[in-house]
Design a protein around this motif. Structure first.
Motif, mmCIF file in Angstrom:
data_model
loop_
_atom_site.group_PDB
_atom_site.id
_atom_site.type_symbol
_atom_site.label_atom_id
_atom_site.label_comp_id
_atom_site.label_asym_id
_atom_site.label_seq_id
_atom_site.Cartn_x
_atom_site.Cartn_y
_atom_site.Cartn_z
ATOM 1 N N LEU A 74 11.614 -2.843 0.314
ATOM 2 C CA LEU A 74 11.761 -2.360 -1.242
ATOM 3 C C LEU A 74 10.663 -1.447 -1.343
ATOM 4 C CD1 LEU A 74 12.544 -5.544 -3.054
ATOM 5 C CD2 LEU A 74 14.122 -3.754 -2.289
ATOM 6 N N ASN A 75 10.784 -0.327 -2.398
ATOM 7 C CA ASN A 75 10.128 0.902 -2.715
ATOM 8 C C ASN A 75 9.942 0.954 -4.233
ATOM 9 O OD1 ASN A 75 8.524 3.193 -2.733
ATOM 10 N ND2 ASN A 75 9.799 4.465 -1.931
ATOM 11 N N LYS A 84 9.434 -0.875 -20.534
ATOM 12 C CA LYS A 84 9.403 0.233 -20.980
ATOM 13 C C LYS A 84 10.168 1.584 -19.954
ATOM 14 C CE LYS A 84 4.960 0.069 -23.222
ATOM 15 N NZ LYS A 84 3.613 0.550 -23.317
ATOM 16 N N GLU A 85 11.071 2.280 -20.546
ATOM 17 C CA GLU A 85 11.663 3.309 -19.881
ATOM 18 C C GLU A 85 10.417 4.216 -18.696
ATOM 19 O OE1 GLU A 85 15.059 6.600 -20.351
ATOM 20 O OE2 GLU A 85 13.747 6.257 -22.008
ATOM 21 N N ARG A 86 11.218 4.376 -17.481
ATOM 22 C CA ARG A 86 10.262 4.776 -16.382
ATOM 23 C C ARG A 86 10.996 6.201 -15.812
ATOM 24 N NH1 ARG A 86 7.067 7.281 -13.236
ATOM 25 N NH2 ARG A 86 5.406 5.861 -12.307
ATOM 26 N N PHE A 87 10.334 7.378 -16.455
ATOM 27 C CA PHE A 87 10.732 8.832 -16.102
ATOM 28 C C PHE A 87 10.401 8.879 -14.781
ATOM 29 C CE2 PHE A 87 10.465 13.149 -15.968
ATOM 30 C CZ PHE A 87 11.824 13.526 -16.498
ATOM 31 N N GLY A 88 11.290 9.526 -14.047
ATOM 32 C CA GLY A 88 10.694 9.553 -12.551
ATOM 33 C C GLY A 88 10.973 8.303 -11.669
ATOM 34 N N LEU A 89 11.751 7.414 -12.159
ATOM 35 C CA LEU A 89 12.424 6.159 -11.459
ATOM 36 C C LEU A 89 12.995 6.598 -10.211
ATOM 37 C CD1 LEU A 89 12.254 3.297 -11.570
ATOM 38 C CD2 LEU A 89 14.610 3.243 -12.668
ATOM 39 N N TRP A 90 13.561 7.892 -10.050
ATOM 40 C CA TRP A 90 14.128 8.202 -8.749
ATOM 41 C C TRP A 90 13.402 8.567 -7.692
ATOM 42 C CZ3 TRP A 90 14.595 10.362 -13.803
ATOM 43 C CH2 TRP A 90 13.769 11.496 -13.841
ATOM 44 N N ILE A 91 12.048 8.166 -7.826
ATOM 45 C CA ILE A 91 11.050 8.794 -6.889
ATOM 46 C C ILE A 91 10.886 7.327 -5.918
ATOM 47 C CG2 ILE A 91 8.516 9.321 -6.220
ATOM 48 C CD1 ILE A 91 10.300 11.498 -7.288
ATOM 49 N N LYS A 92 11.598 6.396 -6.361
ATOM 50 C CA LYS A 92 11.479 5.115 -5.688
ATOM 51 C C LYS A 92 12.787 4.507 -5.451
ATOM 52 C CE LYS A 92 6.929 4.709 -6.012
ATOM 53 N NZ LYS A 92 6.272 4.416 -4.984
ATOM 54 N N ASP A 93 13.304 3.283 -5.078
ATOM 55 C CA ASP A 93 14.490 2.817 -5.070
ATOM 56 C C ASP A 93 15.232 2.721 -6.198
ATOM 57 O OD1 ASP A 93 13.766 2.649 -2.395
ATOM 58 O OD2 ASP A 93 13.752 0.427 -2.295
ATOM 59 N N TYR A 181 25.259 6.127 -6.824
ATOM 60 C CA TYR A 181 24.133 6.744 -6.109
ATOM 61 C C TYR A 181 23.024 5.351 -5.745
ATOM 62 C CZ TYR A 181 25.999 11.117 -8.025
ATOM 63 O OH TYR A 181 26.593 12.287 -8.453
ATOM 64 N N ARG A 182 22.436 5.524 -4.671
ATOM 65 C CA ARG A 182 21.457 4.907 -4.174
ATOM 66 C C ARG A 182 20.380 5.727 -3.754
ATOM 67 N NH1 ARG A 182 21.716 0.030 -1.321
ATOM 68 N NH2 ARG A 182 19.345 0.108 -1.331
ATOM 69 N N LEU A 183 18.962 5.323 -3.843
ATOM 70 C CA LEU A 183 17.869 5.817 -3.188
ATOM 71 C C LEU A 183 17.238 4.692 -2.559
ATOM 72 C CD1 LEU A 183 16.588 8.299 -5.981
ATOM 73 C CD2 LEU A 183 17.463 9.045 -3.671
ATOM 74 N N ASP A 184 17.105 4.717 -1.258
ATOM 75 C CA ASP A 184 16.604 3.667 -0.580
ATOM 76 C C ASP A 184 15.641 4.031 0.601
ATOM 77 O OD1 ASP A 184 16.701 1.115 0.461
ATOM 78 O OD2 ASP A 184 17.835 1.547 2.376
ATOM 79 N N GLY A 185 14.491 3.399 0.584
ATOM 80 C CA GLY A 185 13.488 3.487 1.608
ATOM 81 C C GLY A 185 12.362 4.084 1.203
ATOM 82 N N LEU A 186 11.174 3.743 2.146
ATOM 83 C CA LEU A 186 9.884 4.453 1.755
ATOM 84 C C LEU A 186 9.756 5.843 2.376
ATOM 85 C CD1 LEU A 186 7.718 1.264 3.331
ATOM 86 C CD2 LEU A 186 8.487 1.638 0.908
#
Length: 221
Positions: A74-75, A84-93, A181-186
């Motif tokens: 997990l990342n 709270k809403e997290r802008f930039g969440l797409w930098i992680k999983d 979509y998925r974003l997955d990994g370190l």
């Protein structure tokens, strides 16, 4: 401008609304139609250990999405306030849905993301604008997650208010456009996996914001 794909997920009508808890073993999900993907965004590579399943249910007022996500490690953002809403969440999983309830407006849609720690972001998108994401828009969607560290699977539920997207109450036979979509990994973007249900067009651009690639969601009884 035409859509490139007609991949279709069927969403099944349920009799009553429910509050998400991240548990996809509930009876309500047992016979829900689902799709599966494990491919890189242009379907050039397959990653079985990042396999993602998405199921869908609906009532007139809400769209429900259930994600089952295999993962390696997990990342996530650590030590932050997940309420709270997290802008930039797409930098992680993330598990994501880009939803267009008005398919004739191909460039306008809504983005929903949830992370394995239940952080979230939702955005109104217009790709014709310089700043395509309206960060002030708020759907008030509900979401919950569970992580099974033994089997390396995390699950998520989204409960999305139909009216938040400017749509009328759902009816059988309604069809929208969307993609999962998925974003997955370190690591950085060169190392992480960018996965999509409906493949993106060929080329170097791995941005998910290519709405011509959206598939179809069909609402049935």
């Amino acid at each position: 401008m035409a859509y490139l794909h007609d991949l279709t997920i069927t969403s099944k009508l349920i009799s009553a609304d429910f509050t998400p808890d991240g548990d996809l073993s509930k009876l309500v999900w047992r016979h829900a139609p689902k799709v599966k993907f494990e491919n890189e965004v242009r379907a050039e590579k397959s990653f079985p250990d990042s396999e993602t399943q998405v199921a869908s249910l609906w009532t007139p007022e809400y769209l429900y999405l259930g994600y089952r996500c295999r993962y390696r490690e997990l990342n996530v953002y650590e030590g932050e306030d997940i309420t709270k809403e997290r802008f930039g969440l797409w930098i992680k999983d993330t598990a994501e849905a880009f939803i267009n309830p008005d398919p004739e407006r191909i460039n306008h849609y809504y983005e929903f993301e949830v992370a394995p720690n239940n952080q979230w972001v939702d955005l109104e998108i217009d790709v014709t604008k310089k700043y395509l994401g309206n960060v002030h828009w708020d759907s008030n969607f509900e979401h919950a997650v569970k992580v099974d560290a033994v089997h390396h699977v995390w699950t998520a539920e989204m409960k999305i208010p139909v009216r938040s997207m400017g749509a009328q109450p759902l009816q059988p036979g309604t069809e929208w456009r969307l993609n999962f979509y998925r974003l997955d990994g370190l690591g950085d973007d060169a190392q992480r996996r960018f996965l999509s249900w409906s493949p993106l067009p060929p080329g170097e651009n791995r941005s998910f914001h290519q709405p011509r690639s959206f598939g179809i969601i069909k609402f049935v009884r």
